[in-house]
Design a protein around this motif. Structure first.
Motif, PDB file in Angstrom:
ATOM      1  N   SER A 226       0.822  -1.215   0.000  1.00 11.34           N
ATOM      2  CA  SER A 226       0.000   0.000   0.000  1.00 11.34           C
ATOM      3  C   SER A 226       0.856   1.265   0.000  1.00 11.34           C
ATOM      4  N   LYS A 227       2.132   1.120   0.382  1.00 12.08           N
ATOM      5  CA  LYS A 227       3.014   2.301   0.375  1.00 12.08           C
ATOM      6  C   LYS A 227       3.709   2.498  -0.978  1.00 12.08           C
ATOM      7  N   MET A 228       3.648   1.481  -1.837  1.00  4.48           N
ATOM      8  CA  MET A 228       4.337   1.598  -3.131  1.00  4.48           C
ATOM      9  C   MET A 228       3.610   2.562  -4.060  1.00  4.48           C
ATOM     10  N   LYS A 229       4.365   3.120  -5.004  1.00  2.74           N
ATOM     11  CA  LYS A 229       3.730   3.976  -6.021  1.00  2.74           C
ATOM     12  C   LYS A 229       2.827   3.104  -6.889  1.00  2.74           C
ATOM     13  N   LYS A 230       1.777   3.683  -7.414  1.00  7.74           N
ATOM     14  CA  LYS A 230       0.859   2.957  -8.310  1.00  7.74           C
ATOM     15  C   LYS A 230       1.558   2.490  -9.583  1.00  7.74           C
ATOM     16  N   THR A 231       2.628   3.210  -9.937  1.00 10.15           N
ATOM     17  CA  THR A 231       3.348   2.927 -11.181  1.00 10.15           C
ATOM     18  C   THR A 231       4.581   2.059 -10.943  1.00 10.15           C
ATOM     19  N   ALA A 232       4.745   1.576  -9.713  1.00  8.68           N
ATOM     20  CA  ALA A 232       5.992   0.854  -9.399  1.00  8.68           C
ATOM     21  C   ALA A 232       5.908  -0.634  -9.736  1.00  8.68           C
ATOM     22  N   VAL A 233       7.088  -1.192 -10.005  1.00  9.36           N
ATOM     23  CA  VAL A 233       7.214  -2.609 -10.382  1.00  9.36           C
ATOM     24  C   VAL A 233       7.967  -3.339  -9.274  1.00  9.36           C
ATOM     25  N   PHE A 234       7.442  -4.484  -8.884  1.00 14.61           N
ATOM     26  CA  PHE A 234       8.000  -5.263  -7.773  1.00 14.61           C
ATOM     27  C   PHE A 234       8.632  -6.542  -8.326  1.00 14.61           C
ATOM     28  N   ILE A 235       9.887  -6.804  -7.919  1.00 16.28           N
ATOM     29  CA  ILE A 235      10.603  -7.984  -8.426  1.00 16.28           C
ATOM     30  C   ILE A 235      11.154  -8.784  -7.243  1.00 16.28           C
ATOM     31  N   ASN A 236      10.975 -10.096  -7.272  1.00 19.82           N
ATOM     32  CA  ASN A 236      11.545 -10.935  -6.209  1.00 19.82           C
ATOM     33  C   ASN A 236      12.285 -12.123  -6.807  1.00 19.82           C
ATOM     34  N   SER A 237      13.596 -12.194  -6.521  1.00 17.17           N
ATOM     35  CA  SER A 237      14.369 -13.359  -6.968  1.00 17.17           C
ATOM     36  C   SER A 237      15.088 -13.990  -5.773  1.00 17.17           C
ATOM     37  N   SER A 238      14.570 -13.758  -4.563  1.00 11.88           N
ATOM     38  CA  SER A 238      15.255 -14.330  -3.385  1.00 11.88           C
ATOM     39  C   SER A 238      14.542 -15.590  -2.902  1.00 11.88           C
ATOM     40  N   ARG A 239      13.529 -15.426  -2.082  1.00 14.46           N
ATOM     41  CA  ARG A 239      12.733 -16.567  -1.639  1.00 14.46           C
ATOM     42  C   ARG A 239      11.272 -16.142  -1.613  1.00 14.46           C
TER      43      ARG A 239
END
Ligand SMILES: O=C(O)[C@H](O)CO
Length: 322
Positions: A226-239
């Protein structure tokens, strides 16, 4: 000494072990599919060395099944959240793992995933295949670019650094990072050490690259998204477990964030009926960060060398201190 291997592994590692005649006698679950738990409990009995993968849960039950001979566990992974370290320590067993050798491959894949997600490559490919490409259209399949952007890296360790180094030449303006402490090497990528909340609210791209620990489990949750920008992209390559996937689904489906790219999920494999797979703005890969032929070869060789070192009571090239 008896060694048990829980899967088929690249020949580089097998060669090292089979040539170590007089040191070990190898038995193996020689399949590309995971070993059933019952077979693991059987196979490990009396073993002096265990060579395992990140998909094998090595807990007290496995250690008890192995019995008092077990001197070394060598995992073909940099992550070790699948190992019950307290139980392992109690029994005086040494642990080998594979840091460094997969850093470049994992960083490369993370950048590929970020670009694919931000520029909507899987959607584009799909449109071409299904005849959705009617013309060049000014407003069609637009995404987000790195140039002039703020990137936030959660966990600026070896892999986080390698990702940052690869992203900077795309014209990234600010590189934020967070973690337990500020890192001296952060200066090499002009990194600004900031509190998590600041990173989350200011980044255009968030890349999760931290290890899974009790502190990071479920870190990326409803409040986070909910704190991220509406235009932001989230990437996860950990776990996968760093992310609350239900909360991510809500954020993506309600348009609270632009898109997500995941190379890791909970569980793995992610069931084909999982809601995340219904979303166009979510790109899911099957945990292939380190999957280059050469990297997997080097990982298997290092895993074998760690195992031999542990069996012989000598140095292991990459021993985990815990
Ligand atoms: O922990 C690891 O080694 C990666 O997740 C896969 O190579």
């Amino acid at each position: 000494m008896k060694v048990f291997i829980t899967r088929r592994i690249p020949q580089e590692g097998m060669k090292i072990l089979t040539e170590a005649t007089g040191v070990c006698e190898v038995s193996q679950w020689a399949s590309d599919e995971p070993i059933p738990r019952s077979e693991l409990l059987k196979g490990v009995q009396g073993a002096h060395g265990l060579l395992c993968l990140l998909s094998d849960k090595i807990d007290a039950e496995v250690l008890d099944a192995a019995g008092p001979n077990l001197k070394v566990i060598s995992t073909m992974s940099v992550g070790f959240d699948h190992l019950a370290l307290e139980e392992i320590k109690k029994r005086g067993i040494r642990v080998g793992y594979t840091p460094d050798v997969l850093t470049d491959a994992t960083a490369e894949l993370t950048v590929a995933l970020l670009l694919a997600t931000a520029r909507r490559l899987p959607e584009g490919v799909e449109e071409v295949k299904k005849g959705g490409w009617s013309s060049w259209k000014p407003l069609w399949l637009c995404g987000y670019g790195l140039s002039g952007s703020t990137v936030g890296v959660i966990g600026l360790g070896r892999i986080g650094m390698a990702i940052a180094q690869r992203l900077l030449p795309f014209g990234v303006k600010r590189l934020l990072y967070t973690g337990r402490t500020a890192k001296a090497h952060g200066a090499e990528v002009n990194g600004e050490f900031v509190p998590l909340d600041e990173l989350v609210s200011e980044s255009d791209f968030i890349v999760v690259s931290c290890s899974l620990t009790p502190e990071t489990q479920g870190l990326c949750d409803k409040a986070f998204f909910s704190k991220m920008k509406k235009t932001a992209v989230f990437i996860n390559s950990s776990r996968g477990a760093v992310v609350n996937q239900e909360d991510l689904y809500e954020a993506l489906s309600r348009g609270q964030i632009a898109a997500a790219g995941l190379d890791v999920t909970t569980p793995e494999p992610l069931p084909t009926s999982h809601p995340l797979l219904t979303l166009k703005n979510c790109v899911v890969l099957p945990h292939i960060g380190s999957a280059t032929y050469s990297t997997r070869g080097v990982m298997s060789a290092l895993t074998a060398q760690n195992l031999l070192g542990g069996l012989q009571g000598s140095d292991m090239p990459s021993e985990l201190s815990f």
